[in-house]
Write a protein that holds these residues in place. Structure first.
Motif, PDB file in Angstrom:
ATOM      1  N   LEU A   1       0.730  -1.194   0.051  1.00 50.03           N
ATOM      2  CA  LEU A   1      -0.069   0.484   0.104  1.00 50.03           C
ATOM      3  C   LEU A   1       0.926   0.892   0.187  1.00 50.03           C
ATOM      4  O   LEU A   1       0.477   2.016   0.576  1.00 50.03           O
ATOM      5  CB  LEU A   1      -1.014  -0.495   1.444  1.00 50.03           C
ATOM      6  N   SER A   2       2.500   0.700  -0.107  1.00 52.56           N
ATOM      7  CA  SER A   2       3.205   2.406  -0.372  1.00 52.56           C
ATOM      8  C   SER A   2       2.794   3.576  -1.478  1.00 52.56           C
ATOM      9  O   SER A   2       1.878   2.832  -2.300  1.00 52.56           O
ATOM     10  CB  SER A   2       4.684   1.407  -0.663  1.00 52.56           C
ATOM     11  N   GLY A   3       2.888   4.606  -1.587  1.00 48.34           N
ATOM     12  CA  GLY A   3       3.011   5.373  -2.479  1.00 48.34           C
ATOM     13  C   GLY A   3       1.531   5.987  -2.031  1.00 48.34           C
ATOM     14  O   GLY A   3       0.973   6.348  -3.574  1.00 48.34           O
ATOM     15  N   ASN A   4       0.579   6.323  -1.198  1.00 50.77           N
ATOM     16  CA  ASN A   4      -0.887   6.729  -1.098  1.00 50.77           C
ATOM     17  C   ASN A   4      -0.773   8.204   0.066  1.00 50.77           C
ATOM     18  O   ASN A   4       0.230   8.673   0.683  1.00 50.77           O
ATOM     19  CB  ASN A   4      -1.257   5.413  -0.548  1.00 50.77           C
ATOM     20  N   GLN A   5      -1.787   8.006   0.420  1.00 50.30           N
ATOM     21  CA  GLN A   5      -1.741   9.080   1.076  1.00 50.30           C
ATOM     22  C   GLN A   5      -2.671   8.745   2.198  1.00 50.30           C
ATOM     23  O   GLN A   5      -3.533   9.866   3.302  1.00 50.30           O
ATOM     24  CB  GLN A   5      -2.527  10.132   0.653  1.00 50.30           C
ATOM     25  N   LEU A   6      -2.894   7.278   2.937  1.00 46.28           N
ATOM     26  CA  LEU A   6      -3.332   6.809   4.369  1.00 46.28           C
ATOM     27  C   LEU A   6      -2.625   7.593   5.565  1.00 46.28           C
ATOM     28  O   LEU A   6      -1.857   7.386   5.716  1.00 46.28           O
ATOM     29  CB  LEU A   6      -3.409   5.556   4.208  1.00 46.28           C
ATOM     30  N   VAL A   7      -3.698   7.701   6.353  1.00 46.05           N
ATOM     31  CA  VAL A   7      -3.385   8.312   7.137  1.00 46.05           C
ATOM     32  C   VAL A   7      -3.731   7.153   8.589  1.00 46.05           C
ATOM     33  O   VAL A   7      -4.220   6.354   7.968  1.00 46.05           O
ATOM     34  CB  VAL A   7      -3.996   9.249   7.544  1.00 46.05           C
ATOM     35  N   GLY A   8      -3.917   7.740   9.913  1.00 46.72           N
ATOM     36  CA  GLY A   8      -3.890   7.081  11.427  1.00 46.72           C
ATOM     37  C   GLY A   8      -2.797   5.868  11.778  1.00 46.72           C
ATOM     38  O   GLY A   8      -1.916   6.308  11.708  1.00 46.72           O
ATOM     39  N   ALA A   9      -3.816   5.272  12.661  1.00 49.19           N
ATOM     40  CA  ALA A   9      -2.606   4.185  12.486  1.00 49.19           C
ATOM     41  C   ALA A   9      -2.517   3.319  12.291  1.00 49.19           C
ATOM     42  O   ALA A   9      -3.514   2.460  11.378  1.00 49.19           O
ATOM     43  CB  ALA A   9      -2.938   3.492  14.648  1.00 49.19           C
ATOM     44  N   ILE A  10      -0.971   2.496  12.551  1.00 48.51           N
ATOM     45  CA  ILE A  10      -0.983   0.917  12.409  1.00 48.51           C
ATOM     46  C   ILE A  10      -1.707  -0.122  12.559  1.00 48.51           C
ATOM     47  O   ILE A  10      -1.208  -0.007  13.238  1.00 48.51           O
ATOM     48  CB  ILE A  10       0.322   0.796  12.041  1.00 48.51           C
ATOM     49  N   PRO A  11      -2.612  -0.574  11.710  1.00 54.33           N
ATOM     50  CA  PRO A  11      -3.745  -1.128  12.458  1.00 54.33           C
ATOM     51  C   PRO A  11      -2.823  -2.840  13.181  1.00 54.33           C
ATOM     52  O   PRO A  11      -1.974  -3.603  12.568  1.00 54.33           O
ATOM     53  CB  PRO A  11      -4.189  -1.819  11.327  1.00 54.33           C
ATOM     54  N   SER A  12      -3.554  -3.198  14.782  1.00 55.05           N
ATOM     55  CA  SER A  12      -2.835  -4.253  14.979  1.00 55.05           C
ATOM     56  C   SER A  12      -3.431  -5.371  14.306  1.00 55.05           C
ATOM     57  O   SER A  12      -2.769  -6.365  14.903  1.00 55.05           O
ATOM     58  CB  SER A  12      -3.335  -4.228  17.264  1.00 55.05           C
ATOM     59  N   TRP A  13      -4.496  -5.886  13.715  1.00 51.61           N
ATOM     60  CA  TRP A  13      -4.724  -6.610  13.262  1.00 51.61           C
ATOM     61  C   TRP A  13      -3.675  -7.567  11.928  1.00 51.61           C
ATOM     62  O   TRP A  13      -4.028  -8.148  12.123  1.00 51.61           O
ATOM     63  CB  TRP A  13      -6.285  -6.896  12.558  1.00 51.61           C
ATOM     64  N   ILE A  14      -2.634  -6.599  11.672  1.00 54.97           N
ATOM     65  CA  ILE A  14      -1.689  -7.094  10.487  1.00 54.97           C
ATOM     66  C   ILE A  14      -1.057  -8.267  11.463  1.00 54.97           C
ATOM     67  O   ILE A  14      -0.370  -9.200  10.881  1.00 54.97           O
ATOM     68  CB  ILE A  14      -0.820  -5.431   9.866  1.00 54.97           C
ATOM     69  N   ASP A  15      -1.112  -8.279  13.085  1.00 56.75           N
ATOM     70  CA  ASP A  15       0.008  -9.501  13.576  1.00 56.75           C
ATOM     71  C   ASP A  15      -1.525 -10.395  12.844  1.00 56.75           C
ATOM     72  O   ASP A  15      -0.214 -11.836  13.535  1.00 56.75           O
ATOM     73  CB  ASP A  15      -0.345  -8.571  15.157  1.00 56.75           C
ATOM     74  N   GLU A  16      -2.075 -10.691  12.759  1.00 57.44           N
ATOM     75  CA  GLU A  16      -2.832 -12.084  13.281  1.00 57.44           C
ATOM     76  C   GLU A  16      -3.128 -12.686  11.366  1.00 57.44           C
ATOM     77  O   GLU A  16      -3.637 -13.335  11.400  1.00 57.44           O
ATOM     78  CB  GLU A  16      -4.228 -11.673  13.173  1.00 57.44           C
ATOM     79  N   LEU A  17      -2.372 -11.807  10.132  1.00 60.14           N
ATOM     80  CA  LEU A  17      -2.105 -12.188   8.649  1.00 60.14           C
ATOM     81  C   LEU A  17      -1.071 -13.102   8.962  1.00 60.14           C
ATOM     82  O   LEU A  17       0.745 -12.990   8.478  1.00 60.14           O
ATOM     83  CB  LEU A  17      -1.726 -11.153   7.732  1.00 60.14           C
ATOM     84  N   HIS A  18      -0.911 -13.897   9.408  1.00 60.91           N
ATOM     85  CA  HIS A  18      -0.183 -14.917   9.657  1.00 60.91           C
ATOM     86  C   HIS A  18       1.087 -15.336   8.733  1.00 60.91           C
ATOM     87  O   HIS A  18       1.772 -16.277   8.811  1.00 60.91           O
ATOM     88  CB  HIS A  18      -0.306 -16.773  10.254  1.00 60.91           C
ATOM     89  N   HIS A  19       0.281 -15.313   7.060  1.00 59.20           N
ATOM     90  CA  HIS A  19       1.424 -15.797   5.851  1.00 59.20           C
ATOM     91  C   HIS A  19       1.882 -14.303   5.547  1.00 59.20           C
ATOM     92  O   HIS A  19       3.078 -14.997   4.394  1.00 59.20           O
ATOM     93  CB  HIS A  19      -0.186 -16.381   4.720  1.00 59.20           C
ATOM     94  N   LEU A  20       1.710 -13.436   6.337  1.00 55.64           N
ATOM     95  CA  LEU A  20       2.588 -12.205   5.485  1.00 55.64           C
ATOM     96  C   LEU A  20       3.911 -12.442   5.234  1.00 55.64           C
ATOM     97  O   LEU A  20       4.528 -13.066   6.792  1.00 55.64           O
ATOM     98  CB  LEU A  20       1.555 -10.698   6.225  1.00 55.64           C
ATOM     99  N   CYS A  21       4.222 -12.267   4.587  1.00 56.67           N
ATOM    100  CA  CYS A  21       6.157 -12.300   4.614  1.00 56.67           C
ATOM    101  C   CYS A  21       6.712 -10.575   3.687  1.00 56.67           C
ATOM    102  O   CYS A  21       7.632 -10.958   3.823  1.00 56.67           O
ATOM    103  CB  CYS A  21       6.882 -13.210   3.495  1.00 56.67           C
ATOM    104  N   TYR A  22       5.370 -10.025   3.363  1.00 60.88           N
ATOM    105  CA  TYR A  22       6.032  -8.779   2.781  1.00 60.88           C
ATOM    106  C   TYR A  22       4.685  -7.477   2.449  1.00 60.88           C
ATOM    107  O   TYR A  22       3.966  -8.196   1.981  1.00 60.88           O
ATOM    108  CB  TYR A  22       6.472  -8.687   0.667  1.00 60.88           C
ATOM    109  N   LEU A  23       5.092  -6.412   3.704  1.00 63.60           N
ATOM    110  CA  LEU A  23       4.124  -5.269   3.739  1.00 63.60           C
ATOM    111  C   LEU A  23       4.942  -4.598   3.099  1.00 63.60           C
ATOM    112  O   LEU A  23       6.333  -4.113   3.714  1.00 63.60           O
ATOM    113  CB  LEU A  23       4.394  -5.935   5.432  1.00 63.60           C
ATOM    114  N   ASP A  24       3.973  -3.452   2.584  1.00 63.71           N
ATOM    115  CA  ASP A  24       5.152  -2.088   2.441  1.00 63.71           C
ATOM    116  C   ASP A  24       4.365  -1.175   2.565  1.00 63.71           C
ATOM    117  O   ASP A  24       2.757  -1.390   2.079  1.00 63.71           O
ATOM    118  CB  ASP A  24       5.390  -2.095   1.228  1.00 63.71           C
ATOM    119  N   LEU A  25       3.783  -0.168   3.394  1.00 60.65           N
ATOM    120  CA  LEU A  25       3.509   0.936   3.962  1.00 60.65           C
ATOM    121  C   LEU A  25       3.722   1.716   4.023  1.00 60.65           C
ATOM    122  O   LEU A  25       3.067   3.563   4.528  1.00 60.65           O
ATOM    123  CB  LEU A  25       2.340   0.756   5.954  1.00 60.65           C
TER     124      LEU A  25
END
Length: 365
Positions: free
Chosen positions: A181-205
């Motif tokens: 989700l890089s290169g956008n204009q997103l605001v607010g907090a990084i959500p805690s539920w990201i921790d529950e995406l157990h298969h995630l191996c690449y995240l770009d915020l």
């Protein structure tokens, strides 16, 4: 020369061609999928006019950017990046592709992202959705309207200048491996539920305006920038990695190990590689990101999605399957390509490209 050795040398080109060329089959396009594709292209403007000229007849499985199941004729993948396609996204037509698994429409000029996601979430088999650099400045709705993508593994919405927050509906994508989700204009907090995406191996915020603390269980190594803008972060105790703006991470990034999940994935030499999927091998190199199966990679800074690619050189972006890519800065999507050189953009199937600065679309070129 030894007769046996001579025989082996003569057979080598045959084996090589057998690997490169797809299985010979005459796939008949499924009627429902044919109608869906015809409705899709009919509503396009810009480069869609050129696409209409090439998409004719009833053999949609041979159309540019279309990949079908050989047995059923159902469309499994639609790859049309960088075609200059424009207009409101004709998403309702794509809802007719009930077996669609991969959709790549990045670097076009579509709009109405809310309608797009609302329709596409009905594609229950969709695993890969790449919509980079579309929807300039629209609102990314968080919940309520957009449903759940039960099978989604790869979502790329980078560089769209989208406004809003990291959407809550992503928390239901339990199979997610790659989220950009890089290169956008997103605001607010990084959500805690990201921790529950157990298969995630690449995240770009990165390159958003996210603030606050990341979930503690992610063992954050690098916090937010002083101005509250998220420069990109690295997490240690789970397969989660943010790639862009590495310079802001300082020396700690240089100390990162490889992050490996899945089965039979191996890094023989190198560091800061992120691998998920099965049976992938990094022979040597650093900072490669691989999601898929049976890929063999050497070199640095590659991003590889798909299966059975052989990659060398540096800074390639590759999707699809069964491509041989060498050189640098090549962007390759589709199947069965052989690409060497640099700064080439290749999509379709069965293309052989060498040299620099080529843009190749279609098949068998």
């Amino acid at each position: 020369m030894n007769p046996m050795a001579k025989c082996c040398l003569l057979l080598l080109p045959i084996f090589f061609l057998a690997f490169l060329l797809p299985e010979a089959h005459a796939t008949s396009c499924h009627p429902a999928d044919l109608r869906a594709l015809q409705d899709f292209v009919r509503n396009l403007s810009g480069g869609g006019v050129l696409l209409q000229a090439t998409w004719f007849g009833a053999a949609c499985c041979s159309w540019e950017g279309v990949d079908c199941d050989a047995a059923t004729g159902h469309v499994m993948a639609l790859r049309l990046p960088r075609r200059g396609l424009a207009g409101p996204f004709p998403g309702t037509s794509l809802a007719g592709l009930a077996h669609l698994e991969e959709l790549d429409l990045g670097f076009n000029n579509f709009h109405n992202i809310s309608g797009v996601l609302t329709v596409l979430c009905g594609c229950q088999n969709l695993t890969t959705l790449i919509l980079t650099k579309n929807f300039g400045g629209e609102e990314l709705l968080g919940d309520g309207i957009i449903g759940e993508f039960k099978s989604l593994e790869v979502l790329v919405l980078g560089d769209c200048a989208l406004k809003g927050r990291v959407p809550e509906w992503l928390s239901q994508c339990k199979k997610m491996e790659v989220l950009d989700l890089s290169g956008n204009q997103l605001v607010g907090a990084i959500p805690s539920w990201i921790d529950e995406l157990h298969h995630l191996c690449y995240l770009d915020l990165s390159n958003n305006s996210l603030v606050g603390d990341a979930p503690k269980s992610l063992a954050l190594l690098k916090g937010l920038a002083p101005n509250g803008r998220s420069p990109g972060m690295v997490f240690a105790n789970m397969p989660l990695y943010v790639k862009h703006n590495r310079i802001t991470l300082g020396r700690r990034l240089n100390e990162l190990p490889n992050v490996i999940t899945g089965i039979n994935n191996v890094v023989r030499s190198g560091s800061k590689n992120v691998i998920c999927g099965n049976d992938n091998t990094v022979i040597f190199g650093d900072e490669n990101t691989i999601s898929g199966n049976e890929n063999t990679v050497s070199g640095n800074n590659h991003v590889v999605y798909g299966s059975k690619h052989v990659v060398s050189g540096s800074r390639h972006v590759i999707t699809g399957r069964n491509s041989f890519v060498s050189g640098s800065y090549n962007n390759v999507s589709g199947i069965y390509h052989v690409v060497s050189g640099s700064n080439n953009v290749v999509f379709g199937s069965n293309n052989s490209v060498s040299g620099r600065n080529h843009i190749v679309s279609g098949d068998n070129k």
